[in-house]
Motif scaffolding. Sequence first.
Motif, PDB file in Angstrom:
ATOM      1  N   GLU A 171       0.830  -1.210   0.000  1.00 55.58           N
ATOM      2  CA  GLU A 171       0.000   0.000   0.000  1.00 55.58           C
ATOM      3  C   GLU A 171       0.861   1.255   0.000  1.00 55.58           C
ATOM      4  O   GLU A 171       0.590   2.208  -0.743  1.00 55.58           O
ATOM      5  CB  GLU A 171      -0.955  -0.012   1.190  1.00 55.58           C
ATOM      6  CG  GLU A 171      -2.068  -1.018   1.035  1.00 55.58           C
ATOM      7  CD  GLU A 171      -2.990  -1.095   2.237  1.00 55.58           C
ATOM      8  OE1 GLU A 171      -2.815  -0.314   3.212  1.00 55.58           O
ATOM      9  OE2 GLU A 171      -3.905  -1.941   2.213  1.00 55.58           O
ATOM     10  N   GLN A 223       0.865   3.738  -3.085  1.00 52.64           N
ATOM     11  CA  GLN A 223       0.337   5.061  -2.746  1.00 52.64           C
ATOM     12  C   GLN A 223       1.318   6.135  -3.207  1.00 52.64           C
ATOM     13  O   GLN A 223       0.895   7.185  -3.698  1.00 52.64           O
ATOM     14  CB  GLN A 223       0.082   5.177  -1.236  1.00 52.64           C
ATOM     15  CG  GLN A 223      -0.547   6.499  -0.833  1.00 52.64           C
ATOM     16  CD  GLN A 223      -1.876   6.762  -1.505  1.00 52.64           C
ATOM     17  OE1 GLN A 223      -2.761   5.910  -1.506  1.00 52.64           O
ATOM     18  NE2 GLN A 223      -2.035   7.927  -2.094  1.00 52.64           N
ATOM     19  N   ARG A 269      -5.315  -0.183  -1.893  1.00 49.05           N
ATOM     20  CA  ARG A 269      -5.564  -1.160  -0.832  1.00 49.05           C
ATOM     21  C   ARG A 269      -5.073  -2.538  -1.246  1.00 49.05           C
ATOM     22  O   ARG A 269      -5.392  -3.007  -2.334  1.00 49.05           O
ATOM     23  CB  ARG A 269      -7.058  -1.221  -0.544  1.00 49.05           C
ATOM     24  CG  ARG A 269      -7.458  -1.931   0.727  1.00 49.05           C
ATOM     25  CD  ARG A 269      -7.136  -1.200   2.028  1.00 49.05           C
ATOM     26  NE  ARG A 269      -7.383   0.213   2.056  1.00 49.05           N
ATOM     27  CZ  ARG A 269      -8.545   0.795   2.359  1.00 49.05           C
ATOM     28  NH1 ARG A 269      -9.599   0.094   2.649  1.00 49.05           N
ATOM     29  NH2 ARG A 269      -8.641   2.107   2.365  1.00 49.05           N
TER      30      ARG A 269
END
Length: 160
Positions: A17, A21, A41
């Motif tokens: 993640e 991200q 996610r």
Amino acid sequence: MQNVINGFQLNPATQLEAAFQAIAASDMQGLPFFQPQIPVRACGFQLFEHQWIGSLLTPWMLSLLVLPGPEQIWQRRAVGEKLALILPCGNVRFTVGEINGCGQYLASSLMSPLDNHLSAEQALALAEHTARMALSLPVVDSSAPSNPGRRALFRLSPGN
């Protein structure tokens, strides 16, 4: 650069993640298929045959991922190389990927780009179900006729 990839002792979801991200926050935002309402996610990661397997949802795609598990050592492969793995759900074709913070992984693209009509809740549910379904055995009763009629059903008896 090492010729081997060491396995993750613990679930790699948090690292995945964070790595994806960082990509979402920089490289991807300006692209037309980027959907900012969809979170990054890592869903349903669990050990299967000593490897971590789960799904990864990002604002641009949904993929099934495999990473080396505890005490596992993978040989480094060329990014983009294709491999087929047999999972309980069937044969799945994966592509070798690599990302800072996680190293190499295997990815099978399930939806890229994401459907524009998916809400965040729908996308998260899809990612969770995908991870679970990849490791689900197909349910087949080999003793049942492929097109059972009423008479065929009566011929089936317990223990046959």
